[in-house]
Design an enzyme around this catalytic site. Structure first.
Site, mmCIF file in Angstrom:
data_model
loop_
_atom_site.group_PDB
_atom_site.id
_atom_site.type_symbol
_atom_site.label_atom_id
_atom_site.label_comp_id
_atom_site.label_asym_id
_atom_site.label_seq_id
_atom_site.Cartn_x
_atom_site.Cartn_y
_atom_site.Cartn_z
ATOM 1 N N GLU A 1 0.845 -1.198 0.000
ATOM 2 C CA GLU A 1 0.000 0.000 0.000
ATOM 3 C C GLU A 1 0.881 1.249 0.000
ATOM 4 O O GLU A 1 0.566 2.238 -0.676
ATOM 5 C CB GLU A 1 -0.915 -0.009 1.229
ATOM 6 C CG GLU A 1 -2.036 1.024 1.202
ATOM 7 C CD GLU A 1 -1.631 2.391 1.736
ATOM 8 O OE1 GLU A 1 -2.416 3.350 1.551
ATOM 9 O OE2 GLU A 1 -0.544 2.511 2.344
ATOM 10 N N HIS B 1 4.803 7.710 9.717
ATOM 11 C CA HIS B 1 6.025 7.701 8.901
ATOM 12 C C HIS B 1 7.118 8.593 9.478
ATOM 13 O O HIS B 1 8.095 8.896 8.793
ATOM 14 C CB HIS B 1 5.745 8.129 7.444
ATOM 15 C CG HIS B 1 4.650 7.374 6.781
ATOM 16 N ND1 HIS B 1 4.119 7.736 5.552
ATOM 17 C CD2 HIS B 1 3.940 6.274 7.157
ATOM 18 C CE1 HIS B 1 3.150 6.905 5.205
ATOM 19 N NE2 HIS B 1 3.041 5.999 6.174
ATOM 20 N N ASP C 1 -7.600 2.919 7.741
ATOM 21 C CA ASP C 1 -6.244 3.363 7.388
ATOM 22 C C ASP C 1 -6.190 4.885 7.266
ATOM 23 O O ASP C 1 -5.658 5.446 6.305
ATOM 24 C CB ASP C 1 -5.815 2.712 6.066
ATOM 25 C CG ASP C 1 -4.375 3.048 5.688
ATOM 26 O OD1 ASP C 1 -3.581 3.353 6.590
ATOM 27 O OD2 ASP C 1 -4.050 3.020 4.481
#
Length: 325
Positions: free
Chosen positions: A189, A283, A214
């Site tokens: 993804e 991230h 998500d």
């Protein structure tokens, strides 16, 4: 001889571990389980129960078990294609579905028919891959309900979504939902939705709606990629707002968002939304996860499946409106 209080406590604790048929006769407790794995899973959960949990409500203990699953998933490394997280998910899901396979790209595809199956077919989706490797020997820092990593990313994008799907697979076994659920745990993804794009169309043919877990933050029901691509009819997004209100979950609102596997399912003509999973600053080394907000997604989905008939009515209304265009 067990006292009545002991019997009530024992039954509660056994049922919350997944053993739903418990019969107590005198000093004997009879457990009805489908297979040995269910018994082993129950034993593992009983081992987790702390003394101070015993007098708590079932919901509290279920929440602690969910947090334990979250911690396990956040401790498994796995950039796209890694086998360890895929194997963990397969082991947790295998006995709770009718069919499970891993496709040529490494996506996990599973499905389960509940009761007669004469209801909506719902796709639940999350992705397995991380944007980068977890730091070696990192630790999860727990500050109340906010979790973070002492170094590197936490990995809650999208292990939080994976945990929610696994929890729903457990809960749906004893729910009143009538219909079919398809589960897709995608790979790649983070590399351009490659795993979702590779899913064979036949697996999606009978899917009525998709729910992806998500999305960063809390309370977002993402219904489009910006203003340029709609994931669903507005009535489908508003259905989630109503369910959240009915469940006493505040702050859930439809909103535009970014790209995700949701876009792929919508491109296949499926009414789709992407729900917040409770993580922020994904991230990055500042990534956090609000585990209580993540658990609230489970409560929202409980409500969605409780209102399966209402969902069908919404879908019929959408089809009628689309025909009138």
């Amino acid at each position: 001889m067990l006292t009545e209080e002991d019997a009530i406590t024992a039954t509660k604790l056994l049922q919350v571990t997944g053993i739903h048929r418990v019969i107590i006769r005198g000093r004997q407790i009879h457990l009805h389980v489908k297979n040995q794995k269910d018994l082993l899973d129950a034993a593992e959960k009983l081992h987790l129960i702390q003394r101070e949990w015993v007098n708590e409500e079932i919901e509290f203990i279920q929440r602690q078990f969910f947090y334990n699953t979250l911690e396990k998933l956040l401790s498994i490394n796995g950039r796209s294609g890694e086998e360890e997280v895929r194997q963990y998910v397969k082991e947790q899901l295998m006995e709770k579905v009718d069919h499970l396979t891993v496709d040529h790209s490494g996506n996990i595809l599973a499905q389960k028919t509940y009761r007669s199956g004469k209801g909506p077919t719902i796709l639940l989706s999350a992705h397995l891959d991380l944007v980068e490797e977890l730091e070696k020997d990192r630790e999860i820092i727990k500050d109340g309900t906010i979790w973070s990593s002492n170094k590197g990313i936490l990995g809650a994008d999208d292990r939080a979504g994976v945990a929610v799907l696994l929890e729903m697979a457990k809960r749906l076994e004893t729910s009143n939902f009538n219909g079919k659920v398809k589960y897709i745990f995608t790979v790649e993804e983070e590399m351009g939705l490659l795993g979702a794009k590779s899913v064979n169309e036949y697996f999606l043919w009978d899917v009525d709606v998709a729910i992806v877990i998500d999305r960063r933050g809390t309370g977002d029901i993402v219904v489009s990629a910006g203003s340029y691509f709609s994931f669903c009819h507005k009535n489908y997004g508003e259905f989630f707002e109503k369910v959240a209100k009915d469940k006493g979950l505040n702050g859930w609102k439809t909103t535009p968002g970014g790209s995700s596997d949701t876009k792929v399912w919508a491109e296949n003509g499926i009414q789709s939304v992407n729900l917040s999973a409770g993580y922020m600053n994904e991230h990055t080394e500042d990534e956090t996860l609000d585990v209580e907000a993540c658990y609230n997604v489970v409560k929202l989905l409980d409500g969605v499946f409780e209102q399966g008939r209402q969902m069908q009515q919404v879908l019929r209304r959408i089809k009628t409106l689309q025909k009138c265009r």
